[in-house]
Design a protein around this motif. Structure first.
Motif, mmCIF file in Angstrom:
data_model
loop_
_atom_site.group_PDB
_atom_site.id
_atom_site.type_symbol
_atom_site.label_atom_id
_atom_site.label_comp_id
_atom_site.label_asym_id
_atom_site.label_seq_id
_atom_site.Cartn_x
_atom_site.Cartn_y
_atom_site.Cartn_z
ATOM 1 N N THR A 124 39.855 60.142 47.672
ATOM 2 C CA THR A 124 38.838 60.465 46.674
ATOM 3 C C THR A 124 37.592 61.046 47.337
ATOM 4 O O THR A 124 37.034 62.041 46.861
ATOM 5 N N ARG A 178 38.291 64.544 48.332
ATOM 6 C CA ARG A 178 38.213 65.422 47.163
ATOM 7 C C ARG A 178 36.765 65.796 46.865
ATOM 8 O O ARG A 178 36.435 66.921 46.540
ATOM 9 N N MET A 179 35.866 64.794 46.994
ATOM 10 C CA MET A 179 34.455 65.040 46.676
ATOM 11 C C MET A 179 33.813 66.064 47.609
ATOM 12 O O MET A 179 32.921 66.800 47.207
ATOM 13 N N GLU A 222 35.127 68.670 48.582
ATOM 14 C CA GLU A 222 35.537 69.996 48.087
ATOM 15 C C GLU A 222 34.453 70.675 47.258
ATOM 16 O O GLU A 222 34.371 71.906 47.209
ATOM 17 N N LEU A 223 33.656 69.863 46.567
ATOM 18 C CA LEU A 223 32.565 70.414 45.750
ATOM 19 C C LEU A 223 31.668 71.313 46.585
ATOM 20 O O LEU A 223 30.981 72.179 46.049
ATOM 21 N N PHE A 224 31.665 71.098 47.909
ATOM 22 C CA PHE A 224 30.715 71.810 48.752
ATOM 23 C C PHE A 224 31.343 72.834 49.685
ATOM 24 O O PHE A 224 30.633 73.542 50.381
ATOM 25 N N HIS A 271 34.621 74.446 48.555
ATOM 26 C CA HIS A 271 35.584 75.273 47.819
ATOM 27 C C HIS A 271 34.980 76.662 47.618
ATOM 28 O O HIS A 271 33.890 76.785 47.051
ATOM 29 N N ALA A 313 25.561 63.535 47.199
ATOM 30 C CA ALA A 313 26.948 63.107 46.993
ATOM 31 C C ALA A 313 27.357 62.129 48.099
ATOM 32 O O ALA A 313 28.001 61.102 47.828
ATOM 33 N N VAL A 359 25.987 58.724 47.275
ATOM 34 C CA VAL A 359 26.773 57.999 46.262
ATOM 35 C C VAL A 359 28.002 57.366 46.936
ATOM 36 O O VAL A 359 28.307 56.192 46.731
ATOM 37 N N VAL A 360 28.682 58.158 47.778
ATOM 38 C CA VAL A 360 29.865 57.667 48.487
ATOM 39 C C VAL A 360 29.497 56.489 49.395
ATOM 40 O O VAL A 360 30.179 55.457 49.406
#
Lengths: 209, 209
Positions: free
Chosen positions: B171, B174-175, B177-179, B181, B199, B202-203
């Motif tokens: 997970t 995956r997060m 990837e927001l930065f 992709h 982000a 938060v993690v």
């Protein structure tokens, strides 16, 4: 689209003339049908005008451009998704469960759009590629939903109160994008419900820390 | 590309013949130059062959297709990013700080690629669109980096041990990837360093819960 549905154009850019004019709705219905059948990119203003026996210049009395029509239809489509997510979170009082439902709801609606209404998905995809206002409003609405849940969780004492509210909520809103961004959905090529639940769980753990 | 650099093709699909053949390196160097100048999509195998006075059929002794060459170059490019992220996290012992550096590192490298090596960014973008093996290996490597950090944090007692390790690390991966992709980077149109830090926070909060 059901002919009874009225497409709300308030706040949608590129609109001209009276908002409640029945011609506007007629044009939007025709556009909606064409976009669903042939796709946004392949539909011209002339196609839409012809379908309802109007001239193309007449359409410009109501809309700046094809994009303005696309934005109105896209807004309506995204608005339906938001309404469903809102209904789903209204059915539980737990902020933890509400947060989970935002992730699951956006994932499942996005995936369903891709699979069941591919042409509508393509329209939403165009809104992402071209950065339409309809998309900004959608993202802002997702942020506001998340903000309300976090505020509620903070008030009830279930969520932490140390982190800056706006930044935390913006970040969570960004994370939901992993599950409804059209390009990511296409590239994933499968339902990502488990991944959405797992992401919600990371977020929830960070909020209940 | 510096002519001294050797592109490692181990594990890259579509390769043929001896891995260390100097012709292979010569072809890859020529391809790298062409991709950087004209872009992956606009370069043909014939262009690459011509640049080094070889025949196109001769190239097939070493590569299945243009994509096989693209994958090798893309792998090399993504490998460079991973090496830099690895170096950055090796410079601190704190698992919290390491995690932050993964997010910041991937964001800054992705953004730099888009801005400074646009054609290389386009090649990486093609790998996302077409789901190349080079991309899977990159994502798996990011996951392994994150997994190592989380394991270290769990062993030192800084991170929680209640959640399933694999799921949590997938997970988080995956997060990131927001930065990085390519499509999201293009659509963001700006550096997202602050968002990447938020982000990561938060993690980290979820891991230290």
């Amino acid at each position: 689209m059901d002919q009874e549905i009225t497409i709300d154009v308030s706040g949608v850019s590129g609109q001209r003339g009276p908002a409640d004019h029945k011609r506007r709705q007629q044009i939007l219905q025709a556009a909606d049908e064409h976009f669903r059948l042939y796709g946004y990119r392949k539909t011209t203003l002339a196609d839409i005008a012809k379908a309802i026996n109007l001239s193309t210049p007449y359409l410009y009395k109501f809309f700046d451009s094809k994009q303005a029509i696309g934005e109105a239809i896209c807004s309506h489509c995204l608005g339906t998704i938001l309404t469903e997510v809102e209904q789903s979170i209204a059915a539980t009082r737990s902020p933890v469960e509400k947060m989970r439902r935002v992730f699951i709801g956006l994932e499942s609606r996005g995936w369903r759009l891709l699979n069941e209404q591919r042409k509508m998905h393509d329209l939403v995809s165009a809104s992402f590629e071209e950065g339409w206002g309809s998309l900004d409003r959608f993202k802002e609405a997702v942020f506001q939903i998340i903000r309300r849940i976090v505020v509620q969780g903070r008030e009830s004492g279930e969520f932490e109160r140390k982190t800056p509210l706006e930044e935390t909520c913006r970040t969570i809103a960004r994370m939901t994008e992993l599950f409804f961004h059209p390009t990511l959905l296409e590239q994933a090529g499968k339902s990502q419900e488990e991944e959405a639940v797992a992401a919600a769980n990371v977020v929830i753990r960070s909020l209940t820390a």
